[in-house]
Design an enzyme around this catalytic site. Sequence first.
Site, PDB file in Angstrom:
ATOM      1  CE  LYS A  39       9.046 -63.583   3.718  1.00 35.83           C
ATOM      2  NZ  LYS A  39      10.367 -63.234   3.143  1.00 35.83           N
ATOM      3  CG  ASP A  95      16.441 -63.379  -1.488  1.00 41.97           C
ATOM      4  OD1 ASP A  95      16.309 -62.609  -0.510  1.00 41.97           O
ATOM      5  OD2 ASP A  95      16.960 -63.019  -2.559  1.00 41.97           O
ATOM      6  CG  HIS A 203       6.689 -65.546  -6.657  1.00 38.43           C
ATOM      7  ND1 HIS A 203       5.488 -64.868  -6.634  1.00 38.43           N
ATOM      8  CD2 HIS A 203       7.491 -64.883  -5.783  1.00 38.43           C
ATOM      9  CE1 HIS A 203       5.565 -63.851  -5.800  1.00 38.43           C
ATOM     10  NE2 HIS A 203       6.771 -63.841  -5.259  1.00 38.43           N
TER      11      HIS A 203
END
Length: 217
Positions: A39, A95, A203
């Site tokens: 990430k 998240d 997303h």
Amino acid sequence: MAGQSLSEPGHQHCGDCMSAHLPLKQGSRLVLASHNKGKLAEFAALLAPYGVEVVSAGELNLPEPDETALTFEGNARIKAEAAAKATGLPALADDSGLCVSALGGAPGIYSARWAGPDKDFAGAMQRIQQGIGGDEREAWFISVLCLAFPDGMTECFEGRIDGTITPEPRGAAGHGYDPIFVPEGETRTFAEMSDAEKNAISHRARAFEAFRKECLG
């Protein structure tokens, strides 16, 4: 659905207050509130064109806060606020998770936990497929990014992509639940796409685009 900015009652957020912090300037240092090296690499690449340096919570040896909220936004905010408070720097957290209509929106915020400490996503995907049973295969991925500042100001951005769950996992790319999710307008799962193809519509990409428009110069 395109990305959008979010606000939540009870948290510091106002246009005039945030304008003092935004846009993030070239040379700014930003803490990514994550211990995930993949990430970190993803966000470092996304932010590099804007001259923003990214350092992860893992690199700074920051503890991982308990994610006790009942929404994606709430958990993203917990992580971002903890990192900003600990470092005195602006912090960005995300998240995200998969929501399945036939399972009442589960696994949702518990998407990672369904895979357990060993990150057994094969078992988690099997659990989803067994739980669906019939023809109701609608699902969606949600990602919420939260930017927090040491003074307590926060701004959150949501991205969503709708699709369906496949009867069996397909594809070897991607990660997590990608092998069972086919986005709307596609016949391939996320795991059958290249990284570039997935990242153009995902997303997280939609949440980042909303963040980029408001927070980057």
